[in-house]
Design an enzyme around this catalytic site. Structure first.
Site, short mmCIF file in Angstrom:
data_model
loop_
_atom_site.label_atom_id
_atom_site.label_comp_id
_atom_site.label_asym_id
_atom_site.label_seq_id
_atom_site.Cartn_x
_atom_site.Cartn_y
_atom_site.Cartn_z
N GLU A 45 0.94 -1.23 -0.07
CA GLU A 45 0.15 0.06 0.05
C GLU A 45 0.85 1.31 0.14
O GLU A 45 1.77 1.46 0.57
CB GLU A 45 -0.91 0.00 1.25
N LYS A 113 -9.54 2.10 -1.83
CA LYS A 113 -9.73 1.66 -0.63
C LYS A 113 -11.20 2.27 0.02
O LYS A 113 -11.44 3.19 -0.32
CB LYS A 113 -8.61 2.06 0.47
N CYS A 149 -5.40 -2.99 2.52
CA CYS A 149 -5.11 -2.90 3.98
C CYS A 149 -6.48 -3.20 4.81
O CYS A 149 -6.86 -4.27 5.13
CB CYS A 149 -4.69 -1.51 4.17
N GLY A 290 23.46 10.86 26.45
CA GLY A 290 23.74 11.21 27.75
C GLY A 290 23.64 10.10 28.47
O GLY A 290 22.49 9.33 28.91
N LEU A 291 25.03 9.56 29.17
CA LEU A 291 24.83 8.25 29.93
C LEU A 291 24.95 8.36 31.31
O LEU A 291 25.97 8.97 31.87
CB LEU A 291 26.21 7.49 29.32
N ASP A 296 17.78 3.39 31.87
CA ASP A 296 17.41 3.76 30.66
C ASP A 296 18.25 4.29 29.56
O ASP A 296 18.23 3.76 28.42
CB ASP A 296 16.52 5.07 31.10
N SER A 297 19.17 5.00 29.85
CA SER A 297 20.21 5.27 28.97
C SER A 297 21.20 4.11 28.46
O SER A 297 21.89 4.21 27.31
CB SER A 297 21.23 6.58 29.60
N ASN A 373 15.98 20.57 38.68
CA ASN A 373 15.50 20.80 37.27
C ASN A 373 16.64 21.66 36.53
O ASN A 373 17.25 21.49 35.31
CB ASN A 373 14.42 21.76 36.91
N THR A 397 15.96 9.59 26.48
CA THR A 397 16.07 8.28 27.37
C THR A 397 15.06 8.10 28.22
O THR A 397 14.97 7.43 29.18
CB THR A 397 17.29 8.06 27.93
N GLU A 402 7.98 7.10 33.19
CA GLU A 402 8.27 8.53 33.59
C GLU A 402 7.60 9.61 32.74
O GLU A 402 6.97 10.51 33.26
CB GLU A 402 9.59 8.59 33.11
N LYS A 521 3.95 18.40 28.67
CA LYS A 521 5.21 17.88 28.75
C LYS A 521 5.34 16.94 27.37
O LYS A 521 6.27 17.02 26.49
CB LYS A 521 5.86 17.20 29.95
#
Length: 552
Positions: A45, A113, A149, A290-291, A296-297, A373, A397, A402, A521
């Site tokens: 498609e 369709k 589809c 960013g580690l 997560d990272s 923050n 990440t 969260e 957010k």
């Protein structure tokens, strides 16, 4: 005389809007099919334009370019091979999601369709007109119908095509990955096969587009609903076989049934392919992460190495005075396992300077989340500056748990161009990490064996923005949080239903409040891979400002 046709299925990866590149893929595949004396070459498609187009499809100039590309393909496709191709078509000022048949320089719309999905990820009523036009293509005495589809998910279109005399149905699809969705496709096509005693080819797109990943997984079912050919998920594949009107339908097929992996493997591959295509189709080939030394990272870094190779991944450690030595050690061990580059940029000096500038000690103000923050935003500023300077895409990440409750800093740790784990709850994320440590698949560019250190998997999650901080200072344990979130988000349950499942009322109300008040957010967050029916982007749409809340 037994009637036969040679068919090639093109489970390939288009790029939205790149008509020139997509046309080139079509022509290269067509030339290959012609040399193989293929009778029918079928694409999924909307392959010519890519999918989904959203408002791009409404631009007149784009519609004209599509029209020119179709004319170009018709001019070039002059052998006996029939080309079947999905594209948006404008007829009398009406736009259709159409399927085209091109043969010996002639173009014909063979199907439009009818069932236009208008839920979750799709807004097709916004873009296309509904049409019940369905024609059959007769090739070597075999009549073929083409439900597009969503049309294969309902009985009516297939019934009509069977009544018209169809011997075979080829259903071109642009169906994005969702957990367990391949089984749903199998179940629906099984119904259509057995209702009409007709074999069906289900042909799907593959590749990532924004938050969606088309997972391929094309298959062929016989008239009894048995799968007689299964293509792999997440891989580009050209599948060649001969089809005949009588059982066993497929002869001389060149591949056995592909193995379908478990849902952890599928999720990881979907995340990886979606992230890789977003990076590459956006013009990048290197990434920055960013580690923190957290899980997560660690997972995002592992995914990045698996899809791009260690030479294209750079990790940045940004320790503060609150960063534990264990986090630094864990981050270093992870990078050693990934064999990618790493830089360390301490943020304490910058953080203290900003804090003292904004809030001089003489004011005597008590510290709160404002200072937390600031740390996150200093990190975001540094990472975005490095991304700009190096030309690397910054991967962010934040997991689904969260993002759901707003446990993230806008313009801070939410900075980045793409979020691979946006649709993974924290508990699911742990499962994925443990799976990756145990399994290595052939497509992965990262090394075999455990990648993510055991210490990362076992320690308490923490943002490390103040002394002795853990995520559970403000949130319930993730097993409880994710259970409540899944009830609220995935199953749209009421407060009373969730309480009846054994959750404490005040906690449920707190989580509900956090989810609703964090909408602003998420509205500004980076896109990420869609894995579930209620991912945060197109699938779940709420007002940013609204004051309704549920009650018992």
């Amino acid at each position: 005389m037994n009637k036969k046709i040679k068919i090639m299925l093109a489970q390939l990866n288009p790029t939205v809007g790149d008509l020139e590149k997509n046309s080139k893929i079509v022509m290269e595949t067509y030339d290959e099919a012609s040399k193989q004396k293929v009778d029918v070459l079928a694409f999924p498609e909307m392959f010519l334009s890519g999918y989904q187009l959203q408002d791009l499809v409404l631009k007149k100039a784009f519609q004209e370019n599509v029209k020119k590309c179709i004319k170009f393909l018709a001019k070039k496709c002059v052998t006996s091979t029939y080309l079947l191709l999905g594209a948006p078509i404008l007829e009398k000022e009406k736009l259709f999601n159409a399927y085209l048949l091109i043969n010996k320089g002639e173009t014909k719309v063979i199907s439009k369709k009818f069932h236009l999905p208008n839920n979750s990820l799709f807004d097709e009523h916004r873009y296309f007109n509904q049409s019940d036009f369905k024609d059959l293509a007769e090739i070597n005495g075999i009549k073929i119908g083409f439900p597009i589809c969503e049309d294969i998910w309902f009985s009516d279109v297939s019934n009509i095509l069977k009544k018209k005399g169809a011997d075979l149905l080829i259903s071109p699809n642009g169906s994005p990955y969702e957990r367990h969705k391949l089984k749903k496709r199998h179940n629906e096509v099984f119904k259509r096969c057995t209702e009409n005693s007709i074999p069906i080819i289900y042909l799907n797109l593959v590749g990532g587009q924004d938050d969606q990943v088309f997972d391929g997984g094309s298959f062929v079912m016989n008239s009894n609903g048995n799968i007689i050919a299964q293509l792999p998920q997440f891989e580009q594949k050209k599948f060649f076989f001969e089809f005949q009107k009588k059982e066993p339908f497929l002869i001389n097929k060149n591949k056995k049934l592909s193995d379908i992996k478990n849902d952890l493997s599928q999720d990881y591959r979907a995340i990886s392919e979606g992230t890789k295509d977003y990076i590459l189709k956006s013009g990048f080939n290197k990434v920055l992460i960013g580690l923190s030394g957290g899980i997560d990272s660690a997972l995002v870094s592992t995914i990045a190495v698996d899809i791009l190779g260690n030479e294209n991944v750079e990790c940045i450690k940004l320790p503060s005075q609150y960063t534990s030595n264990l986090s630094i050690v864990d981050a270093d061990e992870l990078v050693k396992n990934l064999n990618c580059s790493i830089k360390t940029i301490p943020i304490s000096k910058i953080y203290n300077l900003i804090k003292e500038t904004l809030f001089p000690p003489a004011l005597g103000q008590k510290e709160n989340e404002t200072e937390e923050n600031i740390q996150s935003r200093v990190r975001g500023l540094i990472l975005m500056a490095l991304s700009n300077k190096s030309g690397r895409l910054l991967l962010t990440t934040g997991n689904k748990s969260e993002l759901a409750v707003g446990y993230s800093t806008i313009y801070g740790d939410m900075c980045g161009g793409y979020n691979p784990i946006k649709d993974l709850y924290k508990t699911r994320l742990y499962e994925i990490c443990k799976w990756r440590n145990l399994f290595h698949e052939s497509w992965m560019k990262g090394s075999k064996g455990p990648i993510i250190p055991v210490s990362i998997l076992e320690k308490q999650p923490t943002a490390e923005l103040r002394p002795n901080q853990t995520d559970q200072d403000n949130l319930p344990p993730y097993e409880i949080l994710d259970s409540i979130l899944e009830c609220l988000i995935e199953h749209d349950m009421s407060i009373s239903e969730i309480v009846n499942k054994g959750h404490e009322y005040n906690m449920v109300k707190k989580i509900e409040q956090l989810v609703f008040q964090s909408e602003y957010k998420r509205f500004q967050s980076a896109p990420g891979v869609h894995l579930t029916e209620n991912s945060f982007q197109l699938s779940r749409r709420y007002p940013i400002v609204q004051n309704w809340r549920d009650s018992l």
